[in-house]
Design an enzyme around this catalytic site. Structure first.
Site, PDB file in Angstrom:
ATOM      1  N   CYS A 218       5.815   3.508   3.799  1.00 28.71           N
ATOM      2  CA  CYS A 218       5.690   4.230   2.487  1.00 28.71           C
ATOM      3  C   CYS A 218       4.603   3.443   1.592  1.00 28.71           C
ATOM      4  CB  CYS A 218       6.856   4.521   1.733  1.00 28.71           C
ATOM      5  SG  CYS A 218       7.835   2.791   1.192  1.00 28.71           S
TER       6      CYS A 218
ATOM      7  N   ALA B 167       5.689   0.123   0.567  1.00 32.09           N
ATOM      8  CA  ALA B 167       5.554  -0.687   1.332  1.00 32.09           C
ATOM      9  C   ALA B 167       3.962  -1.353   1.322  1.00 32.09           C
ATOM     10  CB  ALA B 167       5.931  -0.046   2.752  1.00 32.09           C
TER      11      ALA B 167
ATOM     12  N   ARG C 260       6.845  -9.905   6.874  1.00 31.10           N
ATOM     13  CA  ARG C 260       5.314 -10.293   7.366  1.00 31.10           C
ATOM     14  C   ARG C 260       4.819 -11.612   7.636  1.00 31.10           C
ATOM     15  NH1 ARG C 260       1.124  -6.445   7.551  1.00 31.10           N
ATOM     16  NH2 ARG C 260       0.014  -7.735   5.627  1.00 31.10           N
TER      17      ARG C 260
ATOM     18  N   HIS D  97      -1.814   0.788  -0.578  1.00 33.39           N
ATOM     19  CA  HIS D  97      -2.980  -0.256  -1.002  1.00 33.39           C
ATOM     20  C   HIS D  97      -3.923   0.073  -1.841  1.00 33.39           C
ATOM     21  CE1 HIS D  97      -2.095  -0.411   4.053  1.00 33.39           C
ATOM     22  NE2 HIS D  97      -1.287  -1.294   3.289  1.00 33.39           N
TER      23      HIS D  97
HETATM   24  S1  SF4 Z   1      11.516   2.653   1.276  1.00 28.70           S
HETATM   25 FE1  SF4 Z   1      12.003   2.968  -1.004  1.00 28.70          FE
HETATM   26  S2  SF4 Z   1       9.995   3.438  -2.001  1.00 28.70           S
HETATM   27 FE2  SF4 Z   1       9.747   3.697   0.202  1.00 28.70          FE
HETATM   28  S3  SF4 Z   1      10.294   5.928   0.756  1.00 28.70           S
HETATM   29 FE3  SF4 Z   1      11.894   4.976   0.873  1.00 28.70          FE
HETATM   30  S4  SF4 Z   1      13.197   4.827  -0.805  1.00 28.70           S
HETATM   31 FE4  SF4 Z   1      11.185   5.229  -1.369  1.00 28.70          FE
END
Ligand code: SF4
Length: 492
Positions: free
Chosen positions: A62, A65, A96, A195
């Protein structure tokens, strides 16, 4: 060349698409292509950066991330607050392997997880006060931090917290850089937008901090942009850039600091390794500060040599001579690595499915070892990534974008590569199938793979994996006959 002809590759794609309902088939067909080196623009053959279809297994991440995990997380002397519920940060932390020098918890913090640990009442009443309180606590507990970033998780955007106002206030009170990053996970179609958002936050909250301030420049100041120092990659690159006479004034962002980021506008040339995650800020610096940028590839001696000569061409003869000196110095070492491993790897075929720059950048390193990449694809690539990939891949090889779990498995079954390189989600499937596999996001707990030092490790790892005798000695769990199955058979 791939073992499959163009027609065979085409019919393989059609066969794999066959199982989908019509709408999904049409959509997925746009993401699967046969490489054709004569094409100039990949948009003629492949579609990318589109939303994944619900129901397929995507390995994408996402936006949070992309910002927290990739761009900002490695900045070691800042504290990055995963702002929202605890899980997003806790489950993604330290995965990572962004190496850094420093004492964790004292003056560096990249491996730690800081979270605002949202609860129901924060969702209902807002988390701004909590965020301000956390920043004060951070200051008391970790006074050597050089700044804070606020990495928004999904709920922050949904409830409309004003993290910018909190950050501005905290920056004044703490007299430090505090950067709000609107990287809520639901934004965009993958980590790629994260990014971009992270780059924009650097542009808006960091880059101009030292405008007009004195900096002791040299004509040879460069930066390493888009190297996250996974397993020490940036260190392995920096060594010989400095040996050829350049001065590396900043690493973005592996083993990097906020001061280095702030000083980057003083560089003479930005050297960009991961184009996908940091082209935005490189273009911005070119526009605003007139700093040119150049992509390079430090995987394998052939690409390193090409890159060093292109980098040196920006500078005077002393750097050009420096590049030749470096190339000559490491040549015997590289020849020894190739002499040792090429006979063991020659002719082996590889399929890749990774993110960022690797689906194309590692092709040359495999070729240095006599291997061939017969299929490659990007998790979150855009068409400018595929434009750069077409020329690197052989004709009639497979290109797959945001490939689904099913598609990749079917391609692998049919093409039967000697090695698959992808992520942790794929690793155990292919290993159980008895196919040698390398986790190519974090180098499977190894590395570095960049630079001359990295190539020696890369070659060793590929040999160790590919020629490991274990692959032929195991039976996949789905082929093991269980006593229950036998009982059912006997009763039948
Ligand atoms: S990991 Fe966290 S920020 Fe990413 S989509 Fe899931 S809930 Fe949303």
């Amino acid at each position: 060349m791939s073992n499959l002809t163009r027609e065979e590759t085409e019919s393989l794609i059609q066969e794999v698409l066959e199982v989908y309902p019509e709408k999904a088939r049409k959509d997925r067909a746009k993401h699967l292509a046969i490489n054709d080196q004569s094409i100039e623009q990949s948009k003629k053959c492949i579609t990318s950066n589109r939303k994944s279809l619900p129901g397929v297994m995507t390995i994408r991440g996402c936006a949070y991330a992309g910002s927290r995990g990739v761009v900002w997380g490695p900045v070691k002397d800042m504290i990055h607050i995963s702002h929202g519920p605890v899980g997003c940060g806790q489950y993604s932390r330290a995965g990572r392997r962004n190496y850094y020098v420093g004492t964790t918890g004292v003056n560096t913090f990249a491996e730690m997880n800081f979270t605002s640990d949202f609860q129901e009442k924060d969702i209902v009443f807002g988390g701004d006060k909590k965020l301000a309180k956390i920043m004060n606590e951070i200051e008391q507990l970790f006074p050597l931090n050089k700044g804070i970033t606020v990495q928004s998780e999904c709920p922050i955007g949904l409830i409309g917290d004003d993290i910018e106002a909190v950050s501005k206030k905290a920056a004044k009170e703490l007299n430090k850089v505090v950067v709000p990053v609107r990287c809520e996970g639901f934004r965009g179609v993958s980590q790629s937008l994260g990014h971009h958002i992270a780059n924009d936050a650097v542009r808006d909250w960091v880059l101009s901090n030292r405008d007009g301030k004195h900096f002791e420049s040299t004509p040879y100041d460069v930066t390493i942009i888009g190297d996250y120092n996974i397993g020490g990659d940036a260190w392995a690159s920096r060594i010989f850039l400095e040996e050829m006479g350049l001065r590396v004034i900043a690493q973005w962002s592996g083993d990097g600091t906020i001061a280095e980021m702030e000083n980057t506008p003083k560089a003479k040339l930005n050297l960009l390794h991961c184009y996908r995650s940091m082209n935005y800020i490189s273009r911005h610096m070119e526009e605003k500060y007139g700093i040119p940028w150049m992509e390079y590839n430090f995987f394998g001696p052939t690409k390193i040599e090409e890159s060093l000569r292109r980098i040196a061409a920006f500078f005077d003869d002393s750097i050009k001579e420096g590049a030749e000196r470096v190339i000559a110095k490491y040549k015997p070492m590289m020849e020894a690595v190739i002499a040792k491993y090429k006979p063991r790897l020659q002719g082996k075929r590889v399929m890749l499915y990774i993110g960022g720059l690797r689906p194309r950048h590692v092709i040359g390193a495999y070729e240095d070892l006599g291997m061939e990449v017969v299929g490659t694809g990007y998790e979150f690539g855009h068409n400018d990534d595929y434009d750069r990939t077409i020329k690197e891949m052989g004709n009639a090889t497979l290109l797959y974008d945001d490939v689904t779990g099913f598609e990749l498995e079917e391609f692998v079954k049919r093409i039967k590569p000697d090695l698959v390189g992808s992520g942790i989600k794929e690793k155990y499937i292919y290993q159980k199938m008895g196919i040698p596999f390398r986790q190519m996001h974090s180098w499977d707990y190894s590395g570095p793979y960049h630079g001359y030092d990295g190539f020696a490790i890369f070659a060793r790892d590929m040999d160790m994996t590919l020629n490991n005798p274990c692959w032929g000695k195991q039976t996949p769990p789905w082929k093991v006959q269980k006593p229950a199955d036998e009982a059912v058979k006997a009763a039948a």
